[in-house]
Design a protein around this motif. Sequence first.
Motif, PDB file in Angstrom:
ATOM      1  N   ASN A 196       0.818  -1.225   0.000  1.00 12.41           N
ATOM      2  CA  ASN A 196       0.000   0.000   0.000  1.00 12.41           C
ATOM      3  C   ASN A 196       0.847   1.267   0.000  1.00 12.41           C
ATOM      4  N   TYR A 197       2.158   1.139   0.247  1.00 10.79           N
ATOM      5  CA  TYR A 197       3.024   2.323   0.287  1.00 10.79           C
ATOM      6  C   TYR A 197       3.542   2.704  -1.103  1.00 10.79           C
ATOM      7  N   GLN A 198       3.175   1.938  -2.121  1.00 10.13           N
ATOM      8  CA  GLN A 198       3.716   2.216  -3.455  1.00 10.13           C
ATOM      9  C   GLN A 198       3.333   3.611  -3.938  1.00 10.13           C
ATOM     10  N   LYS A 199       2.127   4.044  -3.606  1.00  7.86           N
ATOM     11  CA  LYS A 199       1.685   5.368  -4.051  1.00  7.86           C
ATOM     12  C   LYS A 199       2.495   6.478  -3.394  1.00  7.86           C
ATOM     13  N   ASP A 200       3.105   6.209  -2.228  1.00  3.08           N
ATOM     14  CA  ASP A 200       3.885   7.226  -1.511  1.00  3.08           C
ATOM     15  C   ASP A 200       5.342   7.261  -1.935  1.00  3.08           C
ATOM     16  N   VAL A 201       5.930   6.094  -2.243  1.00  8.45           N
ATOM     17  CA  VAL A 201       7.373   6.046  -2.501  1.00  8.45           C
ATOM     18  C   VAL A 201       7.715   5.621  -3.917  1.00  8.45           C
ATOM     19  N   GLY A 202       6.795   5.044  -4.646  1.00  8.36           N
ATOM     20  CA  GLY A 202       7.076   4.581  -5.987  1.00  8.36           C
ATOM     21  C   GLY A 202       7.460   3.103  -6.023  1.00  8.36           C
ATOM     22  N   LYS A 203       7.360   2.521  -7.202  1.00  9.62           N
ATOM     23  CA  LYS A 203       7.587   1.074  -7.357  1.00  9.62           C
ATOM     24  C   LYS A 203       9.024   0.676  -7.066  1.00  9.62           C
ATOM     25  N   ASP A 204       9.999   1.447  -7.592  1.00  8.54           N
ATOM     26  CA  ASP A 204      11.410   1.057  -7.437  1.00  8.54           C
ATOM     27  C   ASP A 204      11.857   1.123  -5.980  1.00  8.54           C
ATOM     28  N   ILE A 205      11.510   2.214  -5.306  1.00  9.77           N
ATOM     29  CA  ILE A 205      11.912   2.355  -3.897  1.00  9.77           C
ATOM     30  C   ILE A 205      11.196   1.324  -3.038  1.00  9.77           C
ATOM     31  N   LEU A 206       9.948   0.992  -3.410  1.00  6.04           N
ATOM     32  CA  LEU A 206       9.215  -0.032  -2.659  1.00  6.04           C
ATOM     33  C   LEU A 206       9.936  -1.383  -2.754  1.00  6.04           C
ATOM     34  N   LYS A 207      10.391  -1.738  -3.955  1.00  8.74           N
ATOM     35  CA  LYS A 207      11.124  -3.001  -4.114  1.00  8.74           C
ATOM     36  C   LYS A 207      12.401  -3.002  -3.284  1.00  8.74           C
TER      37      LYS A 207
END
Length: 701
Positions: free
Chosen positions: A631-642
């Motif tokens: 659920n944090y993808q919208k806050d940090v983006g896909k790359d940083i989430l990975k």
Amino acid sequence: MTESNGDITRQPRLFLDEPDMTSEAKKTYIGLDHCSYSPRHLGDSKHEFMECDCFEDFRDGVNHACGEDSDCINRATLIECVNGLCNHSCRTDCENQRFQRKQYADISVFKTKRKGFGVRANSDIEQHKFIYEYIGEVIEEEEFRNRMVKYDQQGLKHFYFMMLQTGEFLDATLKGCIARFCNHSCNPNSYVNKWVVNGKLKMGIFANRQIKKGEEVTFDYNVDRYGANAQPCYCEEPNCIGFLGGKTQTDAASLLPQNFADALGVKPSMEKKWMNMMKAKGEKIAKSDTTTVNIDFVNSLQLEPCTKTEDVNRVMSVLLQIDDAFIAEKLLERITLTEDEAMHYQFIKLHGYLICSRLIAMFEDKPDIVWKILNFLTVLPKTTKNGIIHSGIDKKVDSLKNNTRFEPVCEALLEKWSKYETYTRISKKDMTENSKVIDLRRIRLPFGWEIVHENGKPMYYNAQRQIKQANPPTDSAYRSTSNNNLSGGMEPNSRSATPSASTSRYTGSAKYLPAATYPQMQQKRTLSPEEYEKKKKSRVEWEQRELELRKQQEQDLLKARLDQEYQKKSELERIIEEANKQKELERLGKLRQSQEEEEMRKLKKQTSHTNAVENKWVKFFAQHVPNLIKNYQKDVGKDILKESARNIVKSLAQKEVKKNAVRSPPEELSKEKRAKVKTFSIQYMDRLVSKMKEKKGKKEQ
């Protein structure tokens, strides 16, 4: 003299007839003799100054010590010697003070047809010659970004920035020197390199091939333009693609700083291949706001061992100043892959023990890396004890004995080092007294040999082979190694002709382009796998012969000593003592061999098991963590989430191994454990989001 680009060879263009515009050009900026620093701590190097091992060499009133072809440690690691700090070695005014003494090439400013002012050579400039220091104001990143906006609002067509180190920039837009007028070229004849001068980092322009009188001095800006629109390139080189700046070049310039690339053995073709692969996959090349290193690219590299002294020199020059733990770990991997004893000697020579001491401190919270450093120390060849004492590595290792995992290897290292000998360095007096016999200043010793002080006289000492002699070593095998590997100092490879993102020049017309390749820079080719294996086999055979020779010498010495004592005893005593000694030697030999084999088995088993258990925990947590934080993808983006998921999984796995190094993960994640993992993951992501918002808020202010 011709210049070459790929298959294109042509005479360089000369501008001898253009009028000298130096005086007019100097009116466009405020001249500086030295870089200014605001605040003063900017530009400070991480490296603690140490004396080199060179001797003063006065001839015709000039000190020729630490020259281009010398084995000067400071020169090899891009550090200038300093008067007053090298009193016991090269003394004063040696040849490794080009920045301090402003030994600039003879250049002047002229007016180009389409690029504004440019710089030309007033006389021939030889390859690797220091041309000029790039001087300006050293400022912090926040001020750098403010100035970028300010200069743009003022309508300045050209402004000049270089990244000095992380968070620090050199601005020559309003204050600087004539080096600021060096233009970009897609086929440059010079490159930018970073040096340490009296504790400060300096940027210098150097020739990467011979530059003819009247030829324009150029280098590849290789710079991230922060999204600026592409502009026409007027370098008129055969390989020019016609534009500078723009999105494509911005992506390309963000992979890796030049000095890191050289140390890791990265070539432009490797970067280009990786970028093409990413584009083919449809994946965006992510750029970080906090580092000039593309982590995904570096992780994709297949690192190779150091096979030449230049490789070791580049690695050590970065490690002496580095504060980037990620790159430090990668460079450590390249060093530990190296098995060539000659390269090990070069590592020790270039402050290797000090580097290991700093790396242990840097990775004190990562036991696997500390373990790798300790094991690497065990394979280093024997030298004098001076470097160990000076670096304090013995104290660092002694402090690690309390850790049960490190205790065996630490004990083995301390026992090994306790047998090393300590010598005082050769003084000027010693050198002068012996100069009638041989000039110690011009001796290039084979690997493993040192000049030491003993009873007021210099001696040649090889600690590994336990040989000490009054005359220079004539061992043909070692001399062959020396001649092959000590042919000179650092030479720029096909990449080093261009400054990187960390040594970039930010201008109104900037661009990333691959560096030109010159014949002079391709003389040292890469060995094929077959040639490498052949040379490796030859090296192993030679080492085996050396080992057998050393054993034979030791046996001969022991036999001679026993023979002397044997003559003093009666025949009966000799017979009894000889039998007893033989039995004792055999018993001690078997005991020592048994102990060493047992220690190695324990170390290998413990390391293998711990790594295997940790990998199991990583796979276990990797099944759950991504779903917990998606659920944090919208806050940090896909790359940083990975990347965050990988960090969380790694931290959780290490915690489990720290609790119990032998326990494997369960079949399923219990409800209680899942709650703890979820709490840890959410706290981690909340902190990350908070930091990103705080940083964004500061930028908007």
